[in-house]
Structure formats: C-alpha cells, structure tokens
Scaffold this motif. Structure first.
Motif, PDB file in Angstrom:
ATOM      1  N   ILE A 167      54.232  36.052 -28.623  1.00 42.07           N
ATOM      2  CA  ILE A 167      54.494  35.214 -29.801  1.00 42.07           C
ATOM      3  C   ILE A 167      54.705  36.082 -31.042  1.00 42.07           C
ATOM      4  CG2 ILE A 167      53.485  33.474 -31.323  1.00 42.07           C
ATOM      5  CD1 ILE A 167      54.405  32.369 -28.655  1.00 42.07           C
ATOM      6  N   ASP A 168      53.859  37.093 -31.209  1.00 45.72           N
ATOM      7  CA  ASP A 168      53.964  37.966 -32.374  1.00 45.72           C
ATOM      8  C   ASP A 168      55.292  38.715 -32.396  1.00 45.72           C
ATOM      9  OD1 ASP A 168      52.584  39.333 -34.716  1.00 45.72           O
ATOM     10  OD2 ASP A 168      53.005  41.070 -33.446  1.00 45.72           O
ATOM     11  N   SER A 169      55.730  39.193 -31.231  1.00 46.38           N
ATOM     12  CA  SER A 169      57.004  39.916 -31.178  1.00 46.38           C
ATOM     13  C   SER A 169      58.182  38.985 -31.452  1.00 46.38           C
ATOM     14  CB  SER A 169      57.164  40.593 -29.816  1.00 46.38           C
ATOM     15  OG  SER A 169      57.183  39.634 -28.763  1.00 46.38           O
ATOM     16  N   MET A 170      58.064  37.721 -31.044  1.00 44.55           N
ATOM     17  CA  MET A 170      59.130  36.761 -31.339  1.00 44.55           C
ATOM     18  C   MET A 170      59.284  36.572 -32.846  1.00 44.55           C
ATOM     19  SD  MET A 170      60.505  35.568 -28.469  1.00 44.55           S
ATOM     20  CE  MET A 170      61.237  34.043 -29.018  1.00 44.55           C
ATOM     21  N   ILE A 171      58.165  36.475 -33.549  1.00 44.53           N
ATOM     22  CA  ILE A 171      58.217  36.273 -35.000  1.00 44.53           C
ATOM     23  C   ILE A 171      58.757  37.523 -35.691  1.00 44.53           C
ATOM     24  CG2 ILE A 171      56.801  35.911 -37.053  1.00 44.53           C
ATOM     25  CD1 ILE A 171      55.017  34.119 -35.381  1.00 44.53           C
ATOM     26  N   ARG A 172      58.324  38.698 -35.242  1.00 42.40           N
ATOM     27  CA  ARG A 172      58.786  39.944 -35.869  1.00 42.40           C
ATOM     28  C   ARG A 172      60.281  40.163 -35.651  1.00 42.40           C
ATOM     29  NH1 ARG A 172      54.621  44.220 -36.661  1.00 42.40           N
ATOM     30  NH2 ARG A 172      52.584  43.213 -36.528  1.00 42.40           N
ATOM     31  N   CYS A 173      60.786  39.693 -34.523  1.00 45.45           N
ATOM     32  CA  CYS A 173      62.203  39.877 -34.208  1.00 45.45           C
ATOM     33  C   CYS A 173      63.013  38.606 -34.462  1.00 45.45           C
ATOM     34  CB  CYS A 173      62.365  40.306 -32.750  1.00 45.45           C
ATOM     35  SG  CYS A 173      61.558  41.873 -32.332  1.00 45.45           S
ATOM     36  N   LYS A 174      62.506  37.725 -35.295  1.00 43.65           N
ATOM     37  CA  LYS A 174      63.164  36.452 -35.535  1.00 43.65           C
ATOM     38  C   LYS A 174      64.575  36.639 -36.091  1.00 43.65           C
ATOM     39  CE  LYS A 174      62.656  32.067 -38.030  1.00 43.65           C
ATOM     40  NZ  LYS A 174      61.783  31.257 -38.936  1.00 43.65           N
ATOM     41  N   ALA A 175      64.742  37.562 -37.014  1.00 38.54           N
ATOM     42  CA  ALA A 175      66.065  37.779 -37.616  1.00 38.54           C
ATOM     43  C   ALA A 175      67.084  38.211 -36.566  1.00 38.54           C
ATOM     44  CB  ALA A 175      65.968  38.824 -38.725  1.00 38.54           C
ATOM     45  N   LEU A 185      66.918  37.585 -33.297  1.00 40.30           N
ATOM     46  CA  LEU A 185      67.154  36.471 -32.371  1.00 40.30           C
ATOM     47  C   LEU A 185      68.086  35.421 -32.984  1.00 40.30           C
ATOM     48  CD1 LEU A 185      63.548  36.022 -30.933  1.00 40.30           C
ATOM     49  CD2 LEU A 185      65.534  37.019 -29.790  1.00 40.30           C
ATOM     50  N   LEU A 186      67.893  35.119 -34.264  1.00 45.63           N
ATOM     51  CA  LEU A 186      68.773  34.153 -34.923  1.00 45.63           C
ATOM     52  C   LEU A 186      70.217  34.648 -34.930  1.00 45.63           C
ATOM     53  CD1 LEU A 186      66.570  33.035 -37.966  1.00 45.63           C
ATOM     54  CD2 LEU A 186      67.071  31.747 -35.871  1.00 45.63           C
ATOM     55  N   LYS A 187      70.399  35.946 -35.176  1.00 41.89           N
ATOM     56  CA  LYS A 187      71.752  36.512 -35.170  1.00 41.89           C
ATOM     57  C   LYS A 187      72.336  36.497 -33.761  1.00 41.89           C
ATOM     58  CE  LYS A 187      74.427  40.413 -36.911  1.00 41.89           C
ATOM     59  NZ  LYS A 187      74.380  41.718 -37.627  1.00 41.89           N
ATOM     60  N   ILE A 220      68.051  28.215 -24.097  1.00 41.50           N
ATOM     61  CA  ILE A 220      66.756  28.769 -24.518  1.00 41.50           C
ATOM     62  C   ILE A 220      66.691  29.044 -26.011  1.00 41.50           C
ATOM     63  CG2 ILE A 220      66.387  29.825 -22.256  1.00 41.50           C
ATOM     64  CD1 ILE A 220      67.238  32.478 -23.398  1.00 41.50           C
ATOM     65  N   GLU A 221      67.710  28.639 -26.747  1.00 38.01           N
ATOM     66  CA  GLU A 221      67.706  28.878 -28.194  1.00 38.01           C
ATOM     67  C   GLU A 221      66.558  28.106 -28.847  1.00 38.01           C
ATOM     68  OE1 GLU A 221      70.667  28.396 -32.076  1.00 38.01           O
ATOM     69  OE2 GLU A 221      71.409  28.035 -30.028  1.00 38.01           O
ATOM     70  N   LEU A 222      65.861  28.790 -29.765  1.00 37.68           N
ATOM     71  CA  LEU A 222      64.735  28.178 -30.462  1.00 37.68           C
ATOM     72  C   LEU A 222      65.225  27.429 -31.695  1.00 37.68           C
ATOM     73  CD1 LEU A 222      62.004  30.989 -30.301  1.00 37.68           C
ATOM     74  CD2 LEU A 222      62.413  29.097 -28.722  1.00 37.68           C
ATOM     75  N   LEU A 223      64.854  26.173 -31.778  1.00 43.65           N
ATOM     76  CA  LEU A 223      65.217  25.350 -32.925  1.00 43.65           C
ATOM     77  C   LEU A 223      64.171  25.502 -34.029  1.00 43.65           C
ATOM     78  CD1 LEU A 223      66.287  22.164 -30.944  1.00 43.65           C
ATOM     79  CD2 LEU A 223      67.698  24.125 -31.620  1.00 43.65           C
ATOM     80  N   THR A 224      64.395  24.839 -35.134  1.00 42.69           N
ATOM     81  CA  THR A 224      63.486  24.966 -36.273  1.00 42.69           C
ATOM     82  C   THR A 224      62.076  24.524 -35.912  1.00 42.69           C
ATOM     83  OG1 THR A 224      65.325  24.554 -37.798  1.00 42.69           O
ATOM     84  CG2 THR A 224      63.090  24.296 -38.669  1.00 42.69           C
ATOM     85  N   GLU A 225      61.963  23.396 -35.192  1.00 42.64           N
ATOM     86  CA  GLU A 225      60.628  22.921 -34.816  1.00 42.64           C
ATOM     87  C   GLU A 225      59.958  23.886 -33.837  1.00 42.64           C
ATOM     88  OE1 GLU A 225      63.744  20.389 -32.586  1.00 42.64           O
ATOM     89  OE2 GLU A 225      63.402  21.213 -34.601  1.00 42.64           O
ATOM     90  N   ASN A 226      60.780  24.561 -33.020  1.00 40.01           N
ATOM     91  CA  ASN A 226      60.217  25.563 -32.117  1.00 40.01           C
ATOM     92  C   ASN A 226      59.622  26.731 -32.881  1.00 40.01           C
ATOM     93  OD1 ASN A 226      63.012  24.914 -29.955  1.00 40.01           O
ATOM     94  ND2 ASN A 226      60.919  24.145 -29.720  1.00 40.01           N
ATOM     95  N   TRP A 227      60.334  27.184 -33.898  1.00 40.11           N
ATOM     96  CA  TRP A 227      59.824  28.303 -34.704  1.00 40.11           C
ATOM     97  C   TRP A 227      58.549  27.901 -35.443  1.00 40.11           C
ATOM     98  CZ3 TRP A 227      61.008  33.008 -33.778  1.00 40.11           C
ATOM     99  CH2 TRP A 227      62.272  33.375 -33.324  1.00 40.11           C
ATOM    100  N   ASN A 228      58.467  26.649 -35.876  1.00 40.84           N
ATOM    101  CA  ASN A 228      57.245  26.183 -36.530  1.00 40.84           C
ATOM    102  C   ASN A 228      56.061  26.217 -35.562  1.00 40.84           C
ATOM    103  OD1 ASN A 228      58.676  25.721 -38.901  1.00 40.84           O
ATOM    104  ND2 ASN A 228      59.046  23.555 -38.436  1.00 40.84           N
ATOM    105  N   THR A 229      56.313  25.829 -34.318  1.00 39.37           N
ATOM    106  CA  THR A 229      55.247  25.860 -33.313  1.00 39.37           C
ATOM    107  C   THR A 229      54.847  27.306 -32.989  1.00 39.37           C
ATOM    108  OG1 THR A 229      56.159  23.827 -32.368  1.00 39.37           O
ATOM    109  CG2 THR A 229      54.555  25.040 -31.041  1.00 39.37           C
ATOM    110  N   VAL A 230      55.839  28.184 -32.926  1.00 41.29           N
ATOM    111  CA  VAL A 230      55.545  29.604 -32.677  1.00 41.29           C
ATOM    112  C   VAL A 230      54.634  30.154 -33.769  1.00 41.29           C
ATOM    113  CG1 VAL A 230      56.566  31.914 -32.619  1.00 41.29           C
ATOM    114  CG2 VAL A 230      57.602  30.062 -31.314  1.00 41.29           C
ATOM    115  N   SER A 231      54.938  29.826 -35.020  1.00 44.16           N
ATOM    116  CA  SER A 231      54.106  30.292 -36.134  1.00 44.16           C
ATOM    117  C   SER A 231      52.696  29.717 -36.048  1.00 44.16           C
ATOM    118  CB  SER A 231      54.753  29.912 -37.471  1.00 44.16           C
ATOM    119  OG  SER A 231      56.034  30.488 -37.599  1.00 44.16           O
ATOM    120  N   SER A 232      52.602  28.458 -35.658  1.00 46.40           N
ATOM    121  CA  SER A 232      51.281  27.835 -35.526  1.00 46.40           C
ATOM    122  C   SER A 232      50.484  28.480 -34.397  1.00 46.40           C
ATOM    123  CB  SER A 232      51.436  26.330 -35.258  1.00 46.40           C
ATOM    124  OG  SER A 232      52.110  25.695 -36.331  1.00 46.40           O
TER     125      SER A 232
END
Length: 539
Positions: free
Chosen positions: A461-469, A471-473, A494-506
């Motif tokens: 989860i932490d690596s997903m958030i750090r590499c968010k930019a 992944l979005l690109k 498998i693309e993460l939507l906005t609500e998915n990113w919110n859950t990842v942060s939570s």
C-alpha cells in the motif's frame, strides 16, 4: 652458410662423428610432414617432439630417432621423451614456456602475511556470505596478483575446512558462556531456503550479572522431517541437551501454530509458553481486514442456473492459529485443542490441520464461527481489558454490511497485486516505470505482499501511494505505449479510480501504527516483552 645446430641434420651428423650408432632414419632430416603422424587410434601426433621420436603402434612406447633410446609414452604423453631430447641431445627448444607461471612464484611472501590474508578471506566469506570458490575465480585472482604478487587465496576446500573448525570453536565458547547463565528464554521458528530446505533457528535471550542483555542464536539446524510437535520437541531436546541448558529454560516464545504448541507441551509443562505478540498483530490485521479472503462461487446442486457468492476465509499458512477467540495477549498457557475423540489435532509444518481443499469447503463455517466469536465476546469486567477490547465496533455504522467492506478491501488489494505483477512481468511497462522513477527521482518500487510476511501488505500500500504519480501517468498513456491489446485491456481493468485511491490512503493510515508496533517488538538488542503492553495499549 650458417648451420642451425638444432636442426635434425646437424644432430645426426654429430651422432655419427662421435662414433655412436644411429638408425637409418636419423641419417637424414625427418620430414616436417612427419609431425602429423597418425596413431593406431587415429589421433594425430602434432607435437614437434615426434620429429625426433617414433611412437609404437599401441601408443605406449616412444623411440628416439637419434640414439634409439626407448621410453614409455602412456596416454600419448611426451614428457619422458621430451626430457630425454633436452638432456641428451640439448634440444632446449622443447623447454616449456613457464615464464608467466614462474614470475609469480619467484615472489615470496612471509608465512605470517599469508596467514593474515587467509584469515581475511575466511572472514569475508562469513561476513559477506560469499561462496567458497569466489577467491579462486579469474577476476579475483587478477586483483590479488596486482595487489599482492605471490599470494594465492585459499581454495574452497580450505575454506570449508576452516569454517568447520571455527564452528566447533565457537560452539565450545557458547557452551562455556551458557554455563554461567542461570535462566534464559528461547525464541524459535522455522526458516525455509529458496531450495525448499527447512531449518529451525533457536535464539537464546538472557541477562549477564551486570544486567547486560544478550540475544544470540544458539542453534541453526537442518530439519528434514515432518514438522510435527513430537519431531520438533525431539530436536529441541537434543539441541538443548548438547548445550547443557535443559534445566535453565524458563520461557519459549513462538507463533501460535498447533505443532509449536504441541512441541512446547511435550518439551516441559513447566516452561512458560508465550505467543509472539508481533505474530498476533499480524493476525489481527490480515484476518480482521480480510486481506486474504477469497470469493468462492458455489453452484446450487438443485438449480444449475443459480449460483451464490459467499465471502470465505483461507487460513494464513504461518498464522495457522486454530483458536479464534481472544484468550488474552499475555496468557502463557496454550489452549488445549482436542478432536472429538480426545486426541490432539494433527499439525503440519505451520499447524494447519486440513488441506487447502478442505479449508475452502469449510471456509463458510470458519467465517460464521469468526463472526459468532466476535459477537459473543465476553470479557471479565473485574479486570482491565481495555487494551484488547474491540472498542472500534461501537464506531461502525449499523447500515454498513461488514461483508461489503471486506469485499471492497480484497478487491482493492487484488488490483494492487495485479499492478505489481504486471509491472514486474511486462518489459515495456517495467522500462516505462524505471524511466519515470529516474525522472521524478522516486527511489521506490512496487512490491507485492505475502501472507506470511509481517507488514508486507503495508509495504504494498505504501509503495502504491509513493508511486501514485507514475501509476496515474501509466494509466493515462497506456494507449501510446507499444502494448498488445490484451495488456491495454488489463491495465484498464486494474486501473485505480478516485475512490480506490481514497481507500488506499485510509488503509495506509490504519496499517502504519501496526507497522511501527511490529518493528518495535521485533528488536534484537533490547527486551521486547515489556513493550508489548504499551504497543497494544497505544494501538
């Protein structure tokens, strides 16, 4: 005209002038074509030695053409006849070129320096986990020859022999050190190499007279038997007896597997058994948030067209804890689990009493039992159980179905794991990811989690958030990459939507305290059992 004194003609002339007998073949110069004689086996004799000698048909004898001297030449060897030609007939051109090898040998180093360098090599093998033949490889030999001419590093057999001696020496030192210890605690667990070879690691913990805390590995044993409680207990008994500490062990800390529990009971009932607190925290997260829940679709036998989807649990292979109820984090008494016939439950390596198929078939019952145990949790109000009470349940809204929350989490984790796997397996996506990492100066890769590794899901989860930019690109530019259609479709799935990113942060917000607590409890240089109380209370 100058005459070559080393030519066959001159040699034959010298022999005749000295009154020595010479064969007819020696009266004339041997033809250069004779250097390619063919033996009885069809092998060509290309050595120039055979200009002056003849090999027998069976290839076992060689006869000098200059003096009829006969010697052995087994296996087509030219050593003896070559030595004869050099010594008797002064054919010094047959001397082997040993300049390169002798240049190093001429340089001698002292035995003291050689021993010191050998010790450094042994220490490098131990410290850096090097293979035994590293120092005899061509590149390493070139370095040694440049830095210390005349020195040859130890052979792998020397290193293996030395390490055996060192192991015996340090084992004796450990036994002497443990003789001064009055009481000690043990932690042990299984470890499996990449070659699927199992080992049992035992660590001892004790205080010296000046209250200096010592934590040291006292045994690391190869384990090739079934991981049953009796076999584990037998190995532990043998190792503790060899160290003369059988009567000094006061506690054993391990995971909650039934085979470990059975081994501790068989070993000695008076030894306190402590369930590893960090291991329990791992279970709280993985089972409580459903990180490894599976969604099984079971078809109705009566109606083939209808199917029901149920969320079920799969046992964590290292969690392997059969008791689901909260029996207290500091209870050192293991729950006695018996079958209906009164016998102990059989346990494999990690205490699992059923195979994977049986677990999937009974997963619905497992979830029902888990929910029932949570709903009927009854703590003794006369004691302070606030540190382990599930107070979070009072904050859960009634209209939210907890199963839907678990489905949300596991579907999100499936996407994250699929992203990590896709990046690893696709050359194009991996290259894109590396370029973006260098451009954005992000020194982080997405690592997939593992159900047996503490905090591995947090790292995912932490690596997903750090590499968010990045992944979005990747998701936005997937059509511009040279990807096949199926890869593009998979990235879309498998693309993460906005609500998915919110859950990842939570999820990261929830998992981070558990990561910090587990890290604190995993310390080696300080006692951690007392810190468990504060870690759980803080959580």
């Amino acid at each position: 005209m100058d005459v070559d004194t080393n030519s066959p003609v001159t040699a034959a002339t010298e022999v005749q002038s000295n009154g020595q007998s010479a064969s007819t073949s020696a009266d004339t110069a041997p033809s250069s074509s004779s250097s390619a004689q063919t033996t009885i086996t069809g092998r060509k004799s290309s050595s120039e030695v055979w200009l002056y000698a003849t090999k027998s048909d069976d290839g076992q004898l060689a006869t000098c053409k200059l003096c009829n001297y006969t010697c052995t030449s087994s296996s087509h060897s030219t050593s003896t006849i070559r030595y004869h030609l050099i010594r008797k007939h002064k054919k010094h051109n047959f001397l082997l070129n040993t300049t390169a090898s002798s240049s190093t040998n001429k340089i001698k180093i002292s035995e003291h320096l050689k021993k010191e360098l050998h010790e450094l090599c042994y220490n490098a093998v131990i410290t850096d986990s090097r293979t035994f033949n590293d120092f005899r490889k061509e590149g390493m030999l070139a370095i040694f020859d440049r830095l210390m001419p005349g020195y040859t590093p130890p052979h792998r057999n020397q290193i293996a022999s030395k390490l055996k001696i060192l192991n015996n020496y340090h084992h004796k030192l450990l036994k002497q050190e443990l003789q001064e210890v009055e009481q000690l605690g043990l932690t042990f667990d299984f470890w499996t190499s990449r070659c699927s070879i199992s080992f049992l690691c035992i660590t001892g913990h004790w205080f010296q007279d000046d209250f200096t805390y010592i934590s040291k590995i006292i045994d690391f044993s190869y384990f090739n038997e079934r991981h049953t409680g009796i076999n584990i207990s037998s190995l532990l008994t043998n190792r503790l007896t060899a160290l003369n500490i059988n009567d000094k062990v006061v506690s054993i800390t391990c995971d909650g597997a039934e085979n470990m529990s059975s081994a501790c009971r068989t070993l000695d009932e008076n030894i306190h058994k402590i369930w590893c607190c960090a291991h329990r925290l791992h279970l709280v997260i993985t089972n409580g948030l459903g990180f490894w829940f599976k969604e099984n679709k079971n078809k109705n036998n009566n109606e083939a067209s209808s199917s029901s989807t149920t969320m079920t649990t799969t046992r964590i292979t290292t969690a392997d804890v059969t008791p689901i109820s909260n029996d207290g984090f500091f209870n050192t008494n293991w729950p006695d689990e018996l079958n209906e016939d009164g016998s102990e439950a059989a346990a494999d390596m990690h205490g699992s009493t059923t195979n994977d198929e049986d677990e999937e078939n009974s997963s619905s019952e497992d979830l029902e039992e888990l929910n029932h145990s949570i709903e009927n949790e009854d703590f003794d109000q006369t004691e302070d159980h606030s540190l382990i009470d599930d107070n979070w349940s009072m904050d859960v809204e009634d209209h939210i179905n907890p199963i839907e929350v678990l489905v949300l989490i596991i579907n999100l984790l499936k996407k994250c794991r699929a992203i990590a796997t896709t990046i690893k397996r696709s050359t194009i996506i991996s290259e894109f990811f590396r370029k973006e990492q260098a451009l954005l100066k992000i020194n982080k890769t997405i690592t997939i989690d593992c159900k047996t590794r503490w905090n591995s899901t947090f790292f995912l989860i932490d690596s997903m958030i750090r590499c968010k930019a990045i992944l979005l690109k990747l998701f936005n530019e997937k059509h511009s990459l040279s990807l096949r259609r199926e890869h593009i479709d998979k990235l879309t799935t498998i693309e993460l939507l906005t609500e998915n990113w919110n859950t990842v942060s939570s999820l990261r917000l929830v998992l981070n305290p558990f990561y910090l607590a587990t890290t604190m409890l995993s310390g080696k240089n300080y006692p951690s059992v007392g810190l468990a109380f504060h870690a759980i209370q803080k959580l």
